[in-house]
Design a protein around this motif. Structure first.
Motif, short mmCIF file in Angstrom:
data_model
loop_
_atom_site.label_atom_id
_atom_site.label_comp_id
_atom_site.label_asym_id
_atom_site.label_seq_id
_atom_site.Cartn_x
_atom_site.Cartn_y
_atom_site.Cartn_z
N SER A 83 40.15 41.69 36.66
CA SER A 83 39.86 43.09 36.96
C SER A 83 38.56 43.27 37.73
O SER A 83 38.52 44.03 38.71
CB SER A 83 39.81 43.91 35.67
OG SER A 83 41.08 43.96 35.06
N TYR A 86 38.89 41.79 41.41
CA TYR A 86 40.08 42.21 42.16
C TYR A 86 39.74 42.58 43.60
O TYR A 86 40.57 42.50 44.49
CB TYR A 86 40.71 43.38 41.43
CG TYR A 86 42.21 43.51 41.52
CD1 TYR A 86 43.04 42.42 41.37
CD2 TYR A 86 42.78 44.75 41.73
CE1 TYR A 86 44.41 42.56 41.44
CE2 TYR A 86 44.16 44.91 41.80
CZ TYR A 86 44.97 43.80 41.65
OH TYR A 86 46.33 43.95 41.71
N ARG A 93 38.50 48.09 44.44
CA ARG A 93 39.41 47.66 43.36
C ARG A 93 40.43 48.75 43.07
O ARG A 93 41.62 48.48 42.92
CB ARG A 93 38.61 47.31 42.11
CG ARG A 93 37.85 46.00 42.20
CD ARG A 93 37.21 45.59 40.89
NE ARG A 93 35.92 46.20 40.66
CZ ARG A 93 34.77 45.73 41.14
NH1 ARG A 93 34.75 44.65 41.89
NH2 ARG A 93 33.64 46.32 40.87
N LEU A 97 44.49 48.48 43.67
CA LEU A 97 45.44 48.70 42.57
C LEU A 97 46.42 49.81 42.93
O LEU A 97 47.62 49.65 42.75
CB LEU A 97 44.68 49.02 41.28
CG LEU A 97 45.53 49.02 40.02
CD1 LEU A 97 44.69 48.60 38.83
CD2 LEU A 97 46.14 50.37 39.75
N TYR A 147 37.65 51.12 36.68
CA TYR A 147 38.92 51.81 36.90
C TYR A 147 39.01 53.13 36.13
O TYR A 147 40.07 53.75 36.07
CB TYR A 147 40.07 50.90 36.48
CG TYR A 147 40.12 49.60 37.24
CD1 TYR A 147 40.85 49.50 38.42
CD2 TYR A 147 39.45 48.48 36.78
CE1 TYR A 147 40.90 48.31 39.13
CE2 TYR A 147 39.49 47.28 37.48
CZ TYR A 147 40.22 47.20 38.66
OH TYR A 147 40.26 46.02 39.36
#
Length: 192
Positions: A83, A86, A93, A97, A147
């Motif tokens: 994570s 990434y 990131r 995603l 995130y």
């Protein structure tokens, strides 16, 4: 007052864990700035152990570490352990995603956190894990680290970035892992 080292170089993570422990009679400190631990474990728990043990051995104090990530169901659990790696930045990131997820209607995901407590000799003595289920939003809501802005938590009715700290402690994966660890951690450190 016992000292507890938060074994992380991530200031957001140190602040969040420190806030969870704020009411306890502990001196909570960050790991030494020059301590870098390669996360070579194949699980969150293994990486948390590596970090806690290294910080404890280096400082001679109790050390608490966390390893966490986001796992997106439609991406087979990716980015998972990767994570933080990434893409180079949080914004990149999130963009990666969302691009990989595309228009999928299946947007279930989990934040997963593992915690490890190492004694001053560098041996892991406690471990826990917490999971927070949610959905990946189509675009960010709120401002937060990692995130957080694209992870929607139904119980809170908002993105993780918009959640107040007390709800993060209650519903979040790190908060759940910390609560699971807390009774034995307090007993081991002699904190009431």
């Amino acid at each position: 007052m016992p000292t507890l080292v938060i074994a992380s170089g991530n200031p957001h993570k140190v602040a969040q864990i420190g806030a969870m422990l704020d009411s306890l009679a502990l001196e909570v400190v960050s790991q030494p700035r020059d301590l870098a631990v390669e996360e070579t474990g194949s699980t969150y728990a293994a990486n948390a152990r590596l970090k806690a043990e290294a910080a404890a051995r280096r400082t001679g104090h109790w050390a608490l570490a966390d390893d966490s990530g986001i796992e997106v169901d439609a991406l087979g659990g990716a980015p998972g352990l990767y994570s933080a790696r990434y893409a180079p930045t949080d914004a990149q990131r999130i963009q990666r995603l969302l691009h990989e997820l595309g228009d999928s209607l299946y947007r279930g995901a989990s934040f997963r956190s593992a915690m490890a407590l190492a004694d001053p000799s560098g041996q892991t003595v406690l471990e826990s894990e917490g999971i927070c289920r949610g959905l990946i939003l189509r675009r960010p809501q709120g401002h937060g680290a990692g995130y957080d802005a694209i992870f929607y938590v139904r119980e809170a009715g908002c993105s993780y970035a918009e959640m107040p700290d007390h709800l993060k402690s209650k519903l979040g994966s790190r908060g759940k892992a910390a609560r699971q660890l807390a009774p034995e951690l307090l007993a081991l450190l002699g904190v009431a």
